[in-house]
Design a protein around this motif. Sequence first.
Motif, PDB file in Angstrom:
ATOM      1  N   ALA A 259     -31.817 -10.367  -0.823  1.00  0.00           N
ATOM      2  CA  ALA A 259     -31.444  -9.603   0.641  1.00  0.00           C
ATOM      3  C   ALA A 259     -30.054  -9.974   1.180  1.00  0.00           C
ATOM      4  N   TYR A 260     -29.542 -11.075   0.952  1.00  0.00           N
ATOM      5  CA  TYR A 260     -28.378 -11.840   1.336  1.00  0.00           C
ATOM      6  C   TYR A 260     -27.336 -11.113   0.716  1.00  0.00           C
ATOM      7  N   ILE A 261     -27.527 -10.957  -0.645  1.00  0.00           N
ATOM      8  CA  ILE A 261     -26.358 -10.410  -1.682  1.00  0.00           C
ATOM      9  C   ILE A 261     -26.049  -8.915  -1.123  1.00  0.00           C
ATOM     10  N   HIS A 262     -27.430  -8.372  -1.099  1.00  0.00           N
ATOM     11  CA  HIS A 262     -27.503  -6.878  -0.442  1.00  0.00           C
ATOM     12  C   HIS A 262     -26.598  -6.639   0.593  1.00  0.00           C
ATOM     13  N   ASP A 263     -26.777  -7.596   1.779  1.00  0.00           N
ATOM     14  CA  ASP A 263     -26.079  -7.532   2.964  1.00  0.00           C
ATOM     15  C   ASP A 263     -24.739  -7.839   2.986  1.00  0.00           C
ATOM     16  N   ALA A 264     -24.513  -8.928   2.098  1.00  0.00           N
ATOM     17  CA  ALA A 264     -23.168  -9.316   1.817  1.00  0.00           C
ATOM     18  C   ALA A 264     -22.142  -8.288   1.435  1.00  0.00           C
ATOM     19  N   ALA A 265     -22.779  -7.322   0.308  1.00  0.00           N
ATOM     20  CA  ALA A 265     -22.087  -6.047  -0.436  1.00  0.00           C
ATOM     21  C   ALA A 265     -21.777  -5.029   0.699  1.00  0.00           C
ATOM     22  N   HIS A 266     -22.393  -5.042   1.893  1.00  0.00           N
ATOM     23  CA  HIS A 266     -21.628  -4.014   2.652  1.00  0.00           C
ATOM     24  C   HIS A 266     -20.944  -4.534   3.727  1.00  0.00           C
ATOM     25  N   GLU A 267     -20.510  -5.680   3.609  1.00  0.00           N
ATOM     26  CA  GLU A 267     -19.533  -6.266   4.813  1.00  0.00           C
ATOM     27  C   GLU A 267     -18.411  -5.482   4.593  1.00  0.00           C
ATOM     28  N   VAL A 268     -17.589  -5.297   5.802  1.00  0.00           N
ATOM     29  CA  VAL A 268     -16.363  -4.665   5.916  1.00  0.00           C
ATOM     30  C   VAL A 268     -15.338  -5.078   4.950  1.00  0.00           C
ATOM     31  N   SER A 269     -15.164  -6.564   4.895  1.00  0.00           N
ATOM     32  CA  SER A 269     -14.505  -7.448   4.669  1.00  0.00           C
ATOM     33  C   SER A 269     -15.187  -9.049   4.195  1.00  0.00           C
TER      34      SER A 269
END
Length: 532
Positions: free
Chosen positions: A436-446
Amino acid sequence: MGDERPCRVLHTRRVFPTTPSKKTKIAKLSILDASVARFTPCSAIWLYDGAEGADARDPIVFKRLEEALRRTLDNYPHYAGQLRWASKELVDGDANPRYVGRPVVVYGAVEDPGVELIIAEDDQDLSAIVPNQEERLSTKQIWNATDFPQNDLLPGTKLAFLNLAEYEGLPGVAIQLTAFKCGGFAVGVKLTHCLSDAMCLMQLAHSWATLSRSLFGDSEVVPARSLPLFDPSQLDQHAHLGIARTSLDPEKIAKARALPMHRYDWWAADAPGYPDWATASSSATKPSAEELARQELSPSTFPPWPTWNMAAPVEHVQIRFRAEEITRMKKAAETSLPESLGEQRISRLDAVLAHTWILINRARQHENTQDRVYMDITLGLRGRVEPPLPDTFVGSPILLTYVTKTGSEASTASIGSVAHCIRQTMSQFTPAAVSAYIHDAAHEVSPQRLWQAFLGSRHTIVTSWVRARAYEVDFCATRRLARYVQGVMPRMDGLVQVMDIADTGDFDVSVCLEKEAMQRFIRDPILLAYGL
């Protein structure tokens, strides 16, 4: 030291794999590699006493190490390549279409920067720089290492991404070999952090040392299982992004953001105490104002800049805890657990971190404050995804979580209650939570916008190199342990690193604190309370 510096650079050159690549390759680094691109380089220094057949005053010693390094790069060819930022075109059609702040490495091209190798010599004996193992077990159990010349023994090379903006022509890896007056030598290695975490650095060192020993007459062969695995996509697949980018998965996002992780915003220029230099370091991977106007930033908080006095002098101390002391710490932690947690597993590392953090909070005089204080823990993720990645997985798959208490609680708590908090915090990072964390990080603007830790008077960042076999790296087939190994971090207030000493059961704990707090720390009678 000016012109009187005892360490002098003799030669500087770029080295490459012995086997040239037949074609240029481009590798997109992982989602988590991108998240640590802002971190200071991953670095370590090994120091060795001279020995028969391994006297660094003989040029053949460094010639063999250099030849072994070239052979090692055959298995790490991208370490000789060029880091740069991805373009929109490069990620077109990728499951992870982020390109702002996404690092890639281009290698196998004639323009590759290579690995910078520096050969140096030092007019001092090793005994003038670091105590030996016997001294560390007796008169130097607490050793003030503030004057240890780590900057002299690491290459001064500017690495790619050091300030995020500069990278063209700059190497991602630099190494320095330093010969001492006594015949001993140092090996200093630093890598841009998105290429390597501590585990990966140790794998590189062991691989290099194995090939080096063969040139010193050792017949050991590198087993296939120790060959590096460089495939960032194997980590990214745990983000479960699908064939093409879709909207955020609300369930995964909620799970990720419920984890104990800081979300300090580097871009928050309106935060109290915001330093001017932070703006310059962020601009390289910050979208344009026009792009940002079309995007929604994820939740974040202000970094607590006022709690970090960057001008305050910092001291560095190494504490050698012997195996029997750690056994007593662990026993004390287990016996001071609440009865309801009697079966809770407490590791030796949990106990040492708990003991150290309590002492740090006492030294910072937090006994009477209700402000929150934090232990920010670096967590490796190779074994926390399903299926797990091997130890030989190349990259920087890490995150930082935290344990928090009020200053008063953290200064007076039992070692068992703090150790339990550490264990309970780490247990939350299940394969599902990490995914879940990697999924969230993948969508960060930067990916460089958020910082999961902080420094200064209310934060302590801890990193464990336990089980990395750092002291067992043997380049010259001497069958001896290194005299000293320093996992190099900047000397900043609130850094703690734990390293084990081969199979002795001992831990060497590195602590950096503001000078006055450090004096209280080393004078605290509780520091060595578990000694004989």
